[in-house]
Design a protein around this motif. Structure first.
Motif, short mmCIF file in Angstrom:
data_model
loop_
_atom_site.label_atom_id
_atom_site.label_comp_id
_atom_site.label_asym_id
_atom_site.label_seq_id
_atom_site.Cartn_x
_atom_site.Cartn_y
_atom_site.Cartn_z
N SER A 18 0.85 -1.19 0.00
CA SER A 18 0.00 0.00 0.00
C SER A 18 0.89 1.24 0.00
N PHE A 19 0.43 2.29 -0.66
CA PHE A 19 1.20 3.53 -0.75
C PHE A 19 0.35 4.67 -0.22
N CYS A 20 1.00 5.60 0.43
CA CYS A 20 0.31 6.78 0.94
C CYS A 20 1.21 8.01 0.75
N LYS A 21 0.65 9.06 0.19
CA LYS A 21 1.39 10.29 -0.05
C LYS A 21 1.06 11.27 1.07
N TYR A 22 2.12 11.74 1.81
CA TYR A 22 1.96 12.65 2.93
C TYR A 22 2.13 14.11 2.47
N PRO A 23 1.25 14.98 2.83
CA PRO A 23 1.50 16.41 2.54
C PRO A 23 2.51 16.97 3.56
N LEU A 24 3.61 17.50 3.09
CA LEU A 24 4.64 18.03 3.99
C LEU A 24 4.33 19.50 4.32
N PRO A 25 4.63 19.92 5.53
CA PRO A 25 4.39 21.34 5.90
C PRO A 25 5.37 22.25 5.15
N ALA A 26 4.94 23.49 4.92
CA ALA A 26 5.80 24.46 4.20
C ALA A 26 7.06 24.78 4.97
N ASP A 27 6.97 24.79 6.30
CA ASP A 27 8.12 25.09 7.15
C ASP A 27 8.81 23.78 7.50
N PRO A 28 10.03 23.61 7.11
CA PRO A 28 10.71 22.34 7.43
C PRO A 28 10.97 22.15 8.92
N ASP A 29 10.86 23.22 9.71
CA ASP A 29 11.08 23.06 11.16
C ASP A 29 9.85 22.48 11.87
N LEU A 30 8.70 22.52 11.18
CA LEU A 30 7.48 21.96 11.79
C LEU A 30 7.55 20.44 11.80
N PRO A 31 6.87 19.83 12.78
CA PRO A 31 6.90 18.34 12.84
C PRO A 31 6.18 17.73 11.63
N LEU A 32 6.61 16.53 11.31
CA LEU A 32 5.99 15.80 10.21
C LEU A 32 4.58 15.33 10.62
N PRO A 33 3.71 15.13 9.63
CA PRO A 33 2.35 14.61 9.96
C PRO A 33 2.43 13.21 10.55
N PRO A 34 1.42 12.82 11.31
CA PRO A 34 1.44 11.48 11.93
C PRO A 34 1.46 10.38 10.87
N ARG A 35 2.08 9.32 11.21
CA ARG A 35 2.19 8.19 10.28
C ARG A 35 0.82 7.50 10.14
N ILE A 36 0.51 7.16 8.88
CA ILE A 36 -0.74 6.45 8.61
C ILE A 36 -0.60 4.97 8.91
N PHE A 37 0.50 4.39 8.48
CA PHE A 37 0.72 2.96 8.66
C PHE A 37 1.36 2.71 10.01
N GLN A 38 0.59 2.18 10.91
CA GLN A 38 1.09 1.80 12.23
C GLN A 38 0.57 0.41 12.58
N ASN A 39 1.22 -0.20 13.53
CA ASN A 39 0.83 -1.55 13.98
C ASN A 39 0.77 -2.52 12.81
N LEU A 40 1.75 -2.45 11.94
CA LEU A 40 1.78 -3.36 10.80
C LEU A 40 2.12 -4.77 11.25
N PRO A 41 1.62 -5.80 10.54
CA PRO A 41 1.97 -7.17 10.92
C PRO A 41 3.46 -7.43 10.71
N LYS A 42 3.92 -8.44 11.42
CA LYS A 42 5.33 -8.79 11.30
C LYS A 42 5.63 -9.30 9.91
N GLY A 43 6.86 -9.06 9.47
CA GLY A 43 7.26 -9.50 8.13
C GLY A 43 7.70 -10.95 8.09
N ASP A 44 7.84 -11.59 9.26
CA ASP A 44 8.28 -12.98 9.28
C ASP A 44 7.12 -13.90 8.87
N PRO A 45 7.44 -15.07 8.29
CA PRO A 45 6.39 -16.02 7.95
C PRO A 45 5.59 -16.42 9.19
N GLU A 46 4.29 -16.57 9.01
CA GLU A 46 3.38 -16.91 10.11
C GLU A 46 2.80 -18.29 9.85
N GLU A 47 2.98 -19.17 10.83
CA GLU A 47 2.39 -20.51 10.72
C GLU A 47 0.94 -20.45 11.17
#
Length: 549
Positions: A18-47
């Protein structure tokens, strides 16, 4: 996936992302927007433990010359291959499998689950009717939690026992965490708050009677809340089957569902039992007592109207027809029998259908299963020794919805039948178990139903296990019980004429031509006396005359 052709090596990669495009603030000193992808499943194989429930298939394409198929299932996942070939279902395009398959999968390494319907062949290779493929990885990774559908109720026992690895409260906490909601706070077992929303168990179960099968109140409340979310609900999938030999053409459909249980979440609950229903064996006992007002179809050589009555009966779809003995020379439409018919049959209570298995042809290898309504067919016939018997009338009784009998013969008419009368009250013999009285028989050969006789009979329905404890013989054979049937008391005029010549002279000739016979004998006697007189008069007169001289 690698493919080698000549000196060219092609690499195929199956990328799920999945892809998500974040709008960045005009001022680079401002904090980045919150992450959309959180609590992702582990990348290891799951039995995982995968349970595949296949209920039935329908509208399959025929594969055999008789226009049918002998389908069975084949389940493929990675290197695992399970089959029901030994339990193939013969001669059907609508098989009911009722099969459960449990496999182990290592996602995403083995992710393609193939459900294949094949046609069994005795001498050649089995044909593939069609197959469908399910991507287990998609179901495992989706945010709609398609691993195990949510039921409507939380039960800890019974047929709908909770089967998920996680309890509803655990799933609710995980849902709130994944979707950045405040965690649920249970004020009590029947009340919970999620952020500024308040839920109460009575709001969901106000008009529902409480069941002993239900689990804890907080788990039930959590499940009701989860059913308000976009999570996948418990359902049966209807998937199309396709064949590579006929791409794009549907070869039938299969009804099924799949449950996926990651081992990291703990052991799953007990599986559903979807075994195909087995029919229950029943026995119908039908006692033919008498017939009344049967039309007189024959004319004797003396000019009398009469009928040689017998009754024939069978269950629809079963070729075993039973007959009573013959009541000869019925002069008023009355027949006396005291005869028992016994019909064993298999019955599916849920579908209200009778199951009949029989070979369609002499060369058939397997029996074909048919589902018929439990219909008793009774016919009144006129017996003929030198010609074909004459059909007089018929009565059809659907044991699920049959008209009630009447207690008197004069009250018996065609308005008792639903196809003739209006607002006819129907009852089920499976509920009544017993019925006795009079039913009308009719003949529709003229296009209009005509009353052609009345049957006095007694019906008794019981499970085969009860019948085996106290069996009854056919006709008046032993064991002659329930009820005991004595030989009928038929009038002296009931006999077969060429088997009883003395009775024929007594009850046919003498009874109908008594006056003619007496007059004839008197006339013959008178003629004999006259002849004797004429013969003896000349001699006697001459003798008398000579004596006088």
């Amino acid at each position: 996936m690698f493919s080698r052709h000549s000196n060219l090596i092609m690499i195929f990669v199956n990328l799920q992302s999945s892809f998500c495009k974040y709008p960045l603030p005009a001022d680079p000193d401002l904090p980045l927007p919150p992450r959309i992808f959180q609590n992702l499943p582990k990348g290891d194989p799951e039995e995982c433990i995968v349970r595949v429930y296949v209920i039935r298939a329908y509208d399959l394409q025929p594969c055999d010359p008789n226009g049918l198929a002998d389908p069975y299932l084949e389940i493929e996942l990675g290197k695992q291959l399970l089959s029901t070939k030994d339990d193939y279902i013969p001669n059907t395009l609508h098989p009911t499998f009722g099969s459960l398959f449990e496999l182990k999968a290592l996602l995403p390494i083995y992710k393609d689950l193939i459900i294949r319907v094949k046609d069994y062949d005795l001498l050649t290779l089995d044909d593939t009717v069609g197959e469908t493929t399910i991507d287990l990885e998609n179901r495992y990774l989706t945010r709609f939690r398609a691993t195990c559908g949510l039921p409507k109720t939380y039960c800890v026992s019974g047929v709908n026992t909770w089967r998920d690895s996680q309890k509803p409260t655990d799933i609710l906490i995980e849902y709130c965490k994944t979707n950045r909601h405040q965690p649920p706070v249970f004020v009590s077992k029947t009340e919970v708050t999620i952020g500024n929303k308040y839920y109460k168990l009575s709001d969901f179960e106000s008009n529902v009677p409480e069941s002993k099968l239900w689990g804890q109140e907080n788990e039930r409340l959590a499940l009701h809340i989860l059913n308000l979310t976009p999570f996948v609900k418990e359902h049966v999938e209807s998937r199309a089957l396709f064949n590579a030999l006929q791409p794009g053409l549907e070869q039938g459909r299969v009804q099924m569902w799949v449950d996926i249980f990651p081992k990291s979440l703990g052991p799953p609950g007990p599986p559903f039992d979807i075994t195909a229903r087995e029919p229950v064996k029943f026995v119908l006992s039908c006692v033919i007592w008498n017939t009344y007002d049967v039309i007189l179809d024959d004319v004797s050589f003396t000019g009398q109207k009469m009928s040689d009555i017998y009754v024939q009966g069978w269950m629809e779809g079963i070729d075993d027809k039973l007959k009573t003995d013959v009541h000869y020379r019925s002069l008023n439409g009355e027949g006396n029998f005291n005869w028992r018919f016994v019909y064993p049959f298999d019955y599916l209570m849920a579908e209200q259908k009778m199951v009949v298995k029989k070979k369609e042809h002499l060369w058939s290898l397997d029996k074909t299963e048919f589902k018929k309504p439990p219909k008793l067919i009774l016919q009144i016939w006129d017996n003929d020794k030198f010609f074909s018997d004459d059909f007089l009338g018929q009565l059809e009784l659907d044991l699920n919805s049959m008209p009630l009998p009447v207690k008197r013969s004069r009250s018996c008419n065609l308005n008792m039948l639903p196809e003739v009368g209006h607002h006819v009250k129907l009852s089920s013999l499976f509920e009544m178990k017993h019925a006795k009285g009079f039913w009308p028989c009719h003949n529709d050969s003229s296009g209009v139903p005509k009353l052609t006789g009345k049957l006095e009979m007694e019906l008794q329905l019981m499970p085969a296990v009860d019948f085996d404890k106290r069996p009854s013989g056919v006709g008046r054979d032993e064991p002659n019980v329930a009820p005991k049937l004595d030989a009928p008391k038929r009038p002296d005029t009931s006999f077969l004429w060429f088997m009883s010549p003395w009775k024929s002279l007594k009850f046919v000739i003498w009874l109908n031509y008594k006056a003619v016979i007496i007059r004839g004998l008197f006339f013959i006697l008178l003629v004999l006396l006259i002849l004797i007189f004429v013969y003896s008069f000349p001699g006697n007169f001459s003798f008398w005359l000579m004596n006088r001289l």
